[in-house]
Write a protein that holds these residues in place. Structure first.
Motif, mmCIF file in Angstrom:
data_model
loop_
_atom_site.group_PDB
_atom_site.id
_atom_site.type_symbol
_atom_site.label_atom_id
_atom_site.label_comp_id
_atom_site.label_asym_id
_atom_site.label_seq_id
_atom_site.Cartn_x
_atom_site.Cartn_y
_atom_site.Cartn_z
ATOM 1 N N GLU A 60 1.904 1.761 -3.527
ATOM 2 C CA GLU A 60 0.752 2.173 -4.331
ATOM 3 C C GLU A 60 0.426 3.644 -4.098
ATOM 4 O O GLU A 60 0.152 4.401 -5.048
ATOM 5 C CB GLU A 60 -0.469 1.311 -3.992
ATOM 6 C CG GLU A 60 -1.696 1.671 -4.832
ATOM 7 C CD GLU A 60 -2.933 0.916 -4.391
ATOM 8 O OE1 GLU A 60 -3.917 0.910 -5.160
ATOM 9 O OE2 GLU A 60 -2.938 0.350 -3.270
ATOM 10 N N TRP A 77 -8.500 7.099 7.284
ATOM 11 C CA TRP A 77 -9.498 8.104 6.915
ATOM 12 C C TRP A 77 -9.319 9.430 7.652
ATOM 13 O O TRP A 77 -9.336 10.497 7.054
ATOM 14 C CB TRP A 77 -10.906 7.553 7.148
ATOM 15 C CG TRP A 77 -11.974 8.428 6.575
ATOM 16 C CD1 TRP A 77 -12.585 9.476 7.189
ATOM 17 C CD2 TRP A 77 -12.507 8.372 5.248
ATOM 18 N NE1 TRP A 77 -13.485 10.068 6.338
ATOM 19 C CE2 TRP A 77 -13.457 9.405 5.130
ATOM 20 C CE3 TRP A 77 -12.284 7.533 4.158
ATOM 21 C CZ2 TRP A 77 -14.186 9.611 3.977
ATOM 22 C CZ3 TRP A 77 -13.007 7.754 3.011
ATOM 23 C CH2 TRP A 77 -13.943 8.782 2.928
ATOM 24 N N SER A 115 0.825 -1.207 0.000
ATOM 25 C CA SER A 115 0.000 0.000 0.000
ATOM 26 C C SER A 115 0.857 1.254 0.000
ATOM 27 O O SER A 115 0.491 2.273 -0.596
ATOM 28 C CB SER A 115 -0.947 0.001 1.203
ATOM 29 O OG SER A 115 -0.241 0.135 2.415
ATOM 30 N N GLU A 122 -11.106 5.993 -3.226
ATOM 31 C CA GLU A 122 -10.548 4.745 -3.748
ATOM 32 C C GLU A 122 -9.569 4.125 -2.739
ATOM 33 O O GLU A 122 -9.807 3.050 -2.195
ATOM 34 C CB GLU A 122 -9.836 5.007 -5.081
ATOM 35 C CG GLU A 122 -10.755 5.522 -6.181
ATOM 36 C CD GLU A 122 -9.983 5.960 -7.417
ATOM 37 O OE1 GLU A 122 -8.822 5.497 -7.584
ATOM 38 O OE2 GLU A 122 -10.521 6.763 -8.204
ATOM 39 N N PHE A 123 -8.490 4.841 -2.450
ATOM 40 C CA PHE A 123 -7.427 4.267 -1.621
ATOM 41 C C PHE A 123 -7.882 4.091 -0.164
ATOM 42 O O PHE A 123 -7.709 3.021 0.429
ATOM 43 C CB PHE A 123 -6.192 5.171 -1.695
ATOM 44 C CG PHE A 123 -4.980 4.621 -0.995
ATOM 45 C CD1 PHE A 123 -4.249 3.579 -1.547
ATOM 46 C CD2 PHE A 123 -4.558 5.150 0.219
ATOM 47 C CE1 PHE A 123 -3.128 3.068 -0.913
ATOM 48 C CE2 PHE A 123 -3.451 4.649 0.857
ATOM 49 C CZ PHE A 123 -2.729 3.606 0.298
ATOM 50 N N TYR A 124 -8.474 5.144 0.433
ATOM 51 C CA TYR A 124 -8.846 5.062 1.848
ATOM 52 C C TYR A 124 -10.055 4.153 2.083
ATOM 53 O O TYR A 124 -10.239 3.657 3.193
ATOM 54 C CB TYR A 124 -9.133 6.449 2.408
ATOM 55 C CG TYR A 124 -7.892 7.293 2.658
ATOM 56 C CD1 TYR A 124 -6.611 6.764 2.472
ATOM 57 C CD2 TYR A 124 -8.001 8.611 3.084
ATOM 58 C CE1 TYR A 124 -5.483 7.531 2.690
ATOM 59 C CE2 TYR A 124 -6.873 9.392 3.320
ATOM 60 C CZ TYR A 124 -5.615 8.849 3.115
ATOM 61 O OH TYR A 124 -4.496 9.607 3.342
ATOM 62 N N ARG A 125 -10.871 3.917 1.082
ATOM 63 C CA ARG A 125 -11.958 2.956 1.273
ATOM 64 C C ARG A 125 -11.409 1.536 1.400
ATOM 65 O O ARG A 125 -12.005 0.681 2.045
ATOM 66 C CB ARG A 125 -12.973 3.053 0.127
ATOM 67 C CG ARG A 125 -13.834 4.304 0.215
ATOM 68 C CD ARG A 125 -15.025 4.251 -0.697
ATOM 69 N NE ARG A 125 -15.795 5.495 -0.620
ATOM 70 C CZ ARG A 125 -16.666 5.798 0.337
ATOM 71 N NH1 ARG A 125 -16.889 4.914 1.318
ATOM 72 N NH2 ARG A 125 -17.308 6.943 0.335
ATOM 73 N N ARG A 126 -10.274 1.305 0.764
ATOM 74 C CA ARG A 126 -9.615 0.000 0.940
ATOM 75 C C ARG A 126 -8.729 -0.015 2.179
ATOM 76 O O ARG A 126 -8.336 -1.076 2.657
ATOM 77 C CB ARG A 126 -8.785 -0.323 -0.308
ATOM 78 C CG ARG A 126 -9.651 -0.730 -1.484
ATOM 79 C CD ARG A 126 -8.831 -1.155 -2.681
ATOM 80 N NE ARG A 126 -8.316 0.002 -3.441
ATOM 81 C CZ ARG A 126 -7.047 0.345 -3.527
ATOM 82 N NH1 ARG A 126 -6.127 -0.365 -2.910
ATOM 83 N NH2 ARG A 126 -6.673 1.383 -4.242
ATOM 84 N N HIS A 127 -8.401 1.192 2.688
ATOM 85 C CA HIS A 127 -7.579 1.315 3.892
ATOM 86 C C HIS A 127 -8.270 2.298 4.845
ATOM 87 O O HIS A 127 -7.800 3.421 5.059
ATOM 88 C CB HIS A 127 -6.179 1.819 3.533
ATOM 89 C CG HIS A 127 -5.448 0.920 2.588
ATOM 90 N ND1 HIS A 127 -4.815 -0.237 2.993
ATOM 91 C CD2 HIS A 127 -5.279 0.997 1.241
ATOM 92 C CE1 HIS A 127 -4.279 -0.828 1.947
ATOM 93 N NE2 HIS A 127 -4.542 -0.104 0.876
#
Length: 368
Positions: free
Chosen positions: A66, A117, A63, A108-113
């Motif tokens: 990414e 948030w 991550s 996108e990124f924070y919804r997966r992590h």
């Protein structure tokens, strides 16, 4: 000692041990998570050459890579950080709710992590670019960063200076050689003082700047300037650093400008706590920075970073170079009265009162 202070003190001890022992950055950011109670803690360094690195705890290299390669260029917060004075901000300070709702990093990124948030950021400028410390909490976790701001600011203050020391001191050199020998091999001008505030060592580059011609001199084992008020400022900064060494204070002092003869650009003294061989902070370090050897900020960059006009930014740079109002007026071909009015606007926009404070602000932007 409160539980928060005990945790923070332990984390700082670990931070200095990581510098002394040459530990990797992963160990360093772990101490940050411990100090701030963050669900995720990271360090991002963005170089002037466009390169960026991210170290994160808990360890998640996929991550981290990414984010740096895919999302950092799309993160609206970074260009806005560059335009602000260094310090503490939250995502809400940088983005509106509407922007967050459309932000690819968040959506996108924070919804997966989701542990990233709620973010609080402390950032500053290093000689190579930006140093950004981020503490994050889960989307379901109340943000609460204002309450924890002091701990994050203190840890980030030390981490930024550790980052700088790690950039200039060979990895593991303090553990192998001791602090004095490690600093002796540097091209940077370094003075080292003990827990009594007495100067105990100057490296060769430091000796060249403490000879009376640069506004500094040694009286016994005490570092003094040509003006009593500057000597007093140095003494206060040394005292504050000693309190950090003794564990009774946690915040290192701000740089001290030292005027030089003949109107030359002032020196700047930056104060660090450096570890002994066992990693605990037991040496005070003064780095003597000659801005004449550093780059002067670009006028366009100063405008975007400070809100100054072209003329005001030019005056601020002139003060940073050591020019008086009269000398700048003569150089610019304008009346002294016009420049004094312009000086007032510069002070108002930068939120300062005196010319040395202007020089310090420009020094920060010049990566001093």
């Amino acid at each position: 000692m409160t539980e928060t202070l005990t945790t923070l003190t332990g984390a700082l001890d670990g931070l200095y041990r990581s510098l002394a022992n040459g530990s990797d950055w992963q160990e360093t950011v772990r101490h940050g998570a411990e100090a701030t109670g963050a669900d995720r803690f990271n360090l991002v360094t963005a170089g002037n050459d466009g390169t960026a690195r991210q170290f994160t705890y808990p360890f998640d290299p996929e991550s981290a890579l990414e984010y740096v390669t895919t999302y950092l260029p799309r993160d609206a917060r970074f260009p806005r950080l560059i335009a602000r004075p260094s310090g503490f901000v939250t995502t809400e300070d940088l983005m509106s709710p509407e922007e967050i709702a459309n932000c690819p990093v968040h959506q996108e990124f924070y919804r997966r992590h989701p542990e990233c948030w709620n973010s609080a950021i402390v950032f500053g400028r290093s000689e190579d670019g930006l140093v950004v410390v981020g503490a994050h909490r889960h989307r379901a976790h109340p943000a609460g960063w204002r309450k924890d701001q002091p701990s994050l600011m203190i840890f980030a203050n030390h981490l930024a200076r550790i980052t700088h020391l790690r950039d200039i001191v060979p990895n593991g050199a303090i553990a192998r050689q001791g602090a004095l020998a490690a600093f002796d091999g540097l091209d940077d001008a370094i003075a080292i003082f003990d827990v009594n505030g007495l100067l105990v060592h100057l490296n060769p580059a430091g000796r060249r700047l403490i000879d009376g011609r640069h506004g500094l001199r040694l009286v016994g084992h005490r570092l003094m300037a040509g003006q009593p008020e500057v000597t007093e400022a140095i003494t206060r900064a040394v005292g504050k650093t000693i309190r950090v060494l003794a564990g009774t204070d946690l915040t290192l002092p701000r740089p001290v400008p030292v005027p030089r003869p003949n109107g030359r650009v002032p020196l700047f003294l930056r104060f660090f706590a450096a570890p002994s061989h066992d990693g605990r902070a037991r040496y005070g370090v003064v780095k003597l920075v000659d801005p004449a050897e550093k780059r002067v900020p670009d006028i366009a960059f100063l405008r975007s970073a400070t809100g100054l006009s072209n003329g005001e930014a030019a005056l601020a740079v002139g003060i940073y170079r050591g020019l008086t109002v009269k000398a700048f007026a003569e150089e610019a071909g304008l009346s002294e009265q016009t420049i004094r009015k312009r000086l007032k606007h510069v002070c108002d926009k930068l939120g300062v009162r005196r010319q040395p404070e202007i020089a310090m602000r420009i020094a920060a932007l010049a990566s001093v």
